[in-house]
Design a protein around this motif. Structure first.
Motif, PDB file in Angstrom:
ATOM      1  N   GLU A  23       0.824  -1.210   0.000  1.00 41.99           N
ATOM      2  CA  GLU A  23       0.000   0.000   0.000  1.00 41.99           C
ATOM      3  C   GLU A  23       0.861   1.263   0.000  1.00 41.99           C
ATOM      4  O   GLU A  23       0.548   2.236  -0.682  1.00 41.99           O
ATOM      5  CB  GLU A  23      -0.964   0.001   1.188  1.00 41.99           C
ATOM      6  CG  GLU A  23      -2.071  -1.025   1.076  1.00 41.99           C
ATOM      7  CD  GLU A  23      -2.859  -0.908  -0.223  1.00 41.99           C
ATOM      8  OE1 GLU A  23      -3.249   0.215  -0.609  1.00 41.99           O
ATOM      9  OE2 GLU A  23      -3.070  -1.947  -0.874  1.00 41.99           O
ATOM     10  N   ALA A  24       1.939   1.260   0.780  1.00 45.15           N
ATOM     11  CA  ALA A  24       2.839   2.421   0.776  1.00 45.15           C
ATOM     12  C   ALA A  24       3.493   2.587  -0.594  1.00 45.15           C
ATOM     13  O   ALA A  24       3.641   3.713  -1.087  1.00 45.15           O
ATOM     14  CB  ALA A  24       3.908   2.257   1.859  1.00 45.15           C
ATOM     15  N   MET A  29       3.749   5.518  -5.796  1.00 42.38           N
ATOM     16  CA  MET A  29       3.596   5.517  -7.253  1.00 42.38           C
ATOM     17  C   MET A  29       2.462   6.449  -7.677  1.00 42.38           C
ATOM     18  O   MET A  29       2.567   7.146  -8.688  1.00 42.38           O
ATOM     19  CB  MET A  29       3.348   4.098  -7.771  1.00 42.38           C
ATOM     20  CG  MET A  29       4.524   3.165  -7.602  1.00 42.38           C
ATOM     21  SD  MET A  29       5.997   3.665  -8.486  1.00 42.38           S
ATOM     22  CE  MET A  29       5.580   3.188 -10.140  1.00 42.38           C
ATOM     23  N   GLU A  30       1.398   6.496  -6.903  1.00 40.55           N
ATOM     24  CA  GLU A  30       0.273   7.384  -7.213  1.00 40.55           C
ATOM     25  C   GLU A  30       0.683   8.851  -7.066  1.00 40.55           C
ATOM     26  O   GLU A  30       0.287   9.694  -7.873  1.00 40.55           O
ATOM     27  CB  GLU A  30      -0.915   7.059  -6.297  1.00 40.55           C
ATOM     28  CG  GLU A  30      -2.176   7.781  -6.641  1.00 40.55           C
ATOM     29  CD  GLU A  30      -2.709   7.439  -8.025  1.00 40.55           C
ATOM     30  OE1 GLU A  30      -3.245   8.358  -8.682  1.00 40.55           O
ATOM     31  OE2 GLU A  30      -2.593   6.280  -8.457  1.00 40.55           O
ATOM     32  N   ASP A  33       2.629   9.709 -10.026  1.00 41.48           N
ATOM     33  CA  ASP A  33       1.746   9.748 -11.193  1.00 41.48           C
ATOM     34  C   ASP A  33       0.960  11.048 -11.275  1.00 41.48           C
ATOM     35  O   ASP A  33       0.697  11.545 -12.370  1.00 41.48           O
ATOM     36  CB  ASP A  33       0.789   8.551 -11.158  1.00 41.48           C
ATOM     37  CG  ASP A  33      -0.021   8.426 -12.423  1.00 41.48           C
ATOM     38  OD1 ASP A  33       0.554   8.576 -13.525  1.00 41.48           O
ATOM     39  OD2 ASP A  33      -1.237   8.176 -12.322  1.00 41.48           O
ATOM     40  N   THR A  34       0.582  11.618 -10.150  1.00 48.69           N
ATOM     41  CA  THR A  34      -0.264  12.818 -10.162  1.00 48.69           C
ATOM     42  C   THR A  34       0.522  14.110 -10.418  1.00 48.69           C
ATOM     43  O   THR A  34      -0.086  15.161 -10.608  1.00 48.69           O
ATOM     44  CB  THR A  34      -1.019  12.971  -8.824  1.00 48.69           C
ATOM     45  OG1 THR A  34      -0.074  13.031  -7.759  1.00 48.69           O
ATOM     46  CG2 THR A  34      -1.987  11.821  -8.616  1.00 48.69           C
ATOM     47  N   GLN A  35       1.846  14.026 -10.406  1.00 47.48           N
ATOM     48  CA  GLN A  35       2.654  15.234 -10.616  1.00 47.48           C
ATOM     49  C   GLN A  35       2.631  15.652 -12.083  1.00 47.48           C
ATOM     50  O   GLN A  35       2.515  14.822 -12.971  1.00 47.48           O
ATOM     51  CB  GLN A  35       4.092  15.003 -10.158  1.00 47.48           C
ATOM     52  CG  GLN A  35       4.218  14.620  -8.707  1.00 47.48           C
ATOM     53  CD  GLN A  35       3.567  15.617  -7.771  1.00 47.48           C
ATOM     54  OE1 GLN A  35       3.829  16.806  -7.850  1.00 47.48           O
ATOM     55  NE2 GLN A  35       2.698  15.134  -6.896  1.00 47.48           N
ATOM     56  N   TYR A  78       2.412   1.499 -14.511  1.00 48.90           N
ATOM     57  CA  TYR A  78       2.724   2.933 -14.476  1.00 48.90           C
ATOM     58  C   TYR A  78       3.741   3.319 -15.547  1.00 48.90           C
ATOM     59  O   TYR A  78       3.613   4.349 -16.193  1.00 48.90           O
ATOM     60  CB  TYR A  78       3.251   3.343 -13.097  1.00 48.90           C
ATOM     61  CG  TYR A  78       2.156   3.546 -12.081  1.00 48.90           C
ATOM     62  CD1 TYR A  78       1.325   4.662 -12.134  1.00 48.90           C
ATOM     63  CD2 TYR A  78       1.949   2.633 -11.065  1.00 48.90           C
ATOM     64  CE1 TYR A  78       0.331   4.860 -11.196  1.00 48.90           C
ATOM     65  CE2 TYR A  78       0.948   2.820 -10.117  1.00 48.90           C
ATOM     66  CZ  TYR A  78       0.141   3.932 -10.197  1.00 48.90           C
ATOM     67  OH  TYR A  78      -0.840   4.112  -9.278  1.00 48.90           O
ATOM     68  N   LEU A  79       4.774   2.497 -15.717  1.00 44.28           N
ATOM     69  CA  LEU A  79       5.797   2.831 -16.713  1.00 44.28           C
ATOM     70  C   LEU A  79       5.222   2.859 -18.124  1.00 44.28           C
ATOM     71  O   LEU A  79       5.589   3.719 -18.929  1.00 44.28           O
ATOM     72  CB  LEU A  79       6.969   1.848 -16.623  1.00 44.28           C
ATOM     73  CG  LEU A  79       7.863   1.983 -15.396  1.00 44.28           C
ATOM     74  CD1 LEU A  79       8.909   0.871 -15.352  1.00 44.28           C
ATOM     75  CD2 LEU A  79       8.520   3.347 -15.329  1.00 44.28           C
TER      76      LEU A  79
END
Length: 171
Positions: A23-24, A29-30, A33-35, A78-79
């Motif tokens: 979860e961490a 990663m989230e 991703d949001t940046q 994600y990648l």
């Protein structure tokens, strides 16, 4: 030191610890991703920050390689998104050193840190820690489990290094 920061559960199973780390990791990663950054910048942050976050849990817990594979699936998703890669492409291109991007693969990173941990424990100054490390080694060697085990791999590496040093001295 080997228990520093380690969550110890009442039944000595590591499911809770896996869930906490997973979860961490997803949270990190989230956040990346949001940046509002380019995909290459996000991949760089993943490789240099998020993987550094995983180093300590990978050393103090005895996670299985299957857990490393689970994290690799998350990273691949994600990648692909960040680097705008089509779905049918092999994800190994992210991790290849020469022809690829040379990013850290969680599964391989887990293996390498477990080998390091095994070596540290096997060469500890504390005789009790060395005894426990040796008992774990004997158990891993005698196991019928076909999955990868860090202890015999460590022995193979140390034998090859010892053999090479003896061979080089005799030349």
């Amino acid at each position: 030191l080997k228990f520093l920061g380690r969550f110890i559960s009442y039944n000595m199973k590591e499911m809770t610890q896996r869930n906490i780390v997973r979860e961490a990791f997803k949270n990190h990663m989230e956040i990346v991703d949001t940046q509002f950054l380019s995909g290459a910048s996000k991949a760089w942050i993943y490789n240099n920050y998020v993987m550094a976050f995983l180093a300590w849990p990978f050393i103090i817990y005895d996670f299985t390689v299957i857990f490393g594979s689970e994290l690799t699936k998350i990273v691949n998703r994600y990648l692909k998104k960040w680097l705008k890669v089509n779905k049918p492409v092999s994800t190994e291109i992210f991790y290849l050193p020469e022809a690829g991007l040379n990013l850290k693969k969680p599964k391989t990173f887990l293996r390498s840190l477990q080998i390091s941990k095994s070596h540290i424990l096997a060469n500890s100054r504390d005789p009790t820690v060395r005894f426990i490390a040796e008992a774990k080694l004997l158990k891993a060697i005698g196991s019928r489990d076909k999955r990868w085990r860090p202890k015999p791999t460590l022995l193979d590496i140390e034998r090859s290094l010892t053999w090479e040093s003896k061979y080089m001295r005799n030349k």
